[in-house]
Write a protein that holds these residues in place. Structure first.
Motif, short mmCIF file in Angstrom:
data_model
loop_
_atom_site.label_atom_id
_atom_site.label_comp_id
_atom_site.label_asym_id
_atom_site.label_seq_id
_atom_site.Cartn_x
_atom_site.Cartn_y
_atom_site.Cartn_z
N LEU A 185 3.31 1.67 -1.74
CA LEU A 185 3.72 1.87 -3.13
C LEU A 185 2.53 2.21 -4.03
CD1 LEU A 185 6.32 -0.98 -3.26
CD2 LEU A 185 6.78 1.38 -3.92
N GLY A 186 1.33 2.38 -3.42
CA GLY A 186 0.17 2.81 -4.21
C GLY A 186 -0.87 1.73 -4.46
N PHE A 187 -0.60 0.49 -4.07
CA PHE A 187 -1.61 -0.56 -4.23
C PHE A 187 -2.75 -0.33 -3.25
CE2 PHE A 187 1.93 -2.69 -6.26
CZ PHE A 187 1.31 -3.41 -7.26
N CYS A 218 0.83 -1.20 0.00
CA CYS A 218 0.00 0.00 0.00
C CYS A 218 0.87 1.26 0.00
CB CYS A 218 -0.99 -0.02 1.16
SG CYS A 218 -2.29 -1.26 0.90
N LEU A 226 -4.52 -7.13 -4.20
CA LEU A 226 -4.27 -5.69 -4.29
C LEU A 226 -4.10 -5.28 -5.75
CD1 LEU A 226 -1.54 -5.20 -1.51
CD2 LEU A 226 -4.01 -5.31 -1.23
N GLN A 227 -4.45 -4.04 -6.04
CA GLN A 227 -4.23 -3.55 -7.40
C GLN A 227 -3.91 -2.06 -7.45
OE1 GLN A 227 -7.58 -4.63 -9.83
NE2 GLN A 227 -9.00 -4.53 -8.14
N ILE A 228 -3.26 -1.67 -8.54
CA ILE A 228 -3.06 -0.26 -8.89
C ILE A 228 -3.68 -0.08 -10.26
CG2 ILE A 228 -1.43 1.53 -9.58
CD1 ILE A 228 0.61 0.48 -7.79
#
Lengths: 216, 216
Positions: free
Chosen positions: A200-202, A198, B212-214
């Motif tokens: 790192l942006g996830f 998270c 998790l995703q971006i």
């Protein structure tokens, strides 16, 4: 973007590794000379990535400047001798894999054009692989024939912790996913790793964050 | 198992679809004659699967006997005209995809040998695609150069619900993953779908069920 895609295309041209030749080199001096080495994808893809906009590193590092005597690059056909599989064994079961098994899998991955981006960090003083992670590109029909990135097998050697290298290799794969035109990048992780990813942006999307599996 | 793998190997031989020829056929009679059609993977792989041990169907159905006037098979190069993309649009955004875009993606998937198993259910009376799901095979180095299966884009037309077809297509992909030598099959799903997938044997593993995703 167009240039990056060209690089990516070039990166996945099939080059057959001459196993006998490699074995001979290995017997001669312990390592495969890089000039004779085949890479899973074109290292120009990594070189094209900019980390200028990223604020999550302190001190600032990037794939171009990962730290003293370190190098971020594509998996190479000679990384069997450089301890790539020993590093994976710090993450999960690897089992007995011969050089021939490794090269067979390496070539099978390489022949799936633009799909497998196994990325490593090498300590250039010892020629040892001390970090690794994989970005798999999945082709879809949805969203105008989109591509999705999947991050797998993220590992940094326990002797190299505290240098932001886990963050570095994951951020490299995220930027690579963007450069290759992915509409999203996904991963599965354990409870303990949520905070790391998270940062790192996830995100765990509301109502859509469930990872299920069947083991055979 | 050896026989299945042979089939799988044959299934991924590259056959280039002649787009002009296909377009001509389409203009002639609305559908591509099956004899001229290219399949993403060899349908013999589906035919080799046994559902004898599965107890989750009532009444009993299988890929060989999916129900009256239904057929389970690989995605075909003519499924653009049979409403494959309209079906996907019931699941998520698809956007504008031309026949040429479709065939380009179809051939790119097919050239990644043994990777993409987009599987459909056709209503043979209307030649309409009314169910679909994808099994992607990911090659790894871990676990003795193992393979993992990933299930994506599972959808059954709302006009065909209540016939166990969602269960049928997912069970087909699980058995296909086994036949192709996967050590596990995974998927991501929404909260509402957990019960459905768990009824087919999927589990959320303790401490390791986070997706998790971006989005780019």
């Amino acid at each position: 973007m167009a240039e990056v895609n060209n690089n990516a295309k070039k990166s996945s041209d099939l080059v057959i590794v001459d196993e006998d030749e490699l074995n001979q080199e290995v017997q001669t001096n312990g390592f495969v000379p890089e000039a004779k080495e085949s890479f899973l994808y074109d290292n120009a893809l990594i070189e094209s990535l900019s980390f200028d906009h990223l604020t999550c590193f302190n001190p600032k590092i990037s794939p171009a400047q990962p730290g003293m005597n370190l190098r971020v690059r594509s998996l190479g056909s000679g990384d069997y001798e450089r301890g790539f599989l020993d590093l994976l064994a710090q993450l999960t079961k690897v089992g007995e894999i011969s050089k021939s098994d490794f090269l067979k899998r390496f070539n099978a991955m390489k022949s799936c054009q633009g799909t497998y981006h196994v990325t490593v960090i090498e300590d250039t003083t010892t020629q040892e692989i001390i970090g690794a992670a994989t970005l798999v590109i999945e082709q879809k029909f949805i969203r105008g024939c989109a591509k999705k990135g999947i991050i797998e097998e993220v590992v940094v050697s326990d002797r190299y912790r505290g240098r932001q290298l886990g963050k570095l290799i994951v951020a490299t794969l995220i930027e690579m996913g963007k450069a290759l035109g992915c509409y999203k990048v996904t991963l599965n992780c354990t409870d303990q790793m949520i905070k790391f990813y998270c940062s790192l942006g996830f995100t765990q999307e509301e109502g859509n964050a469930n990872f299920l599996q069947i083991r055979m």
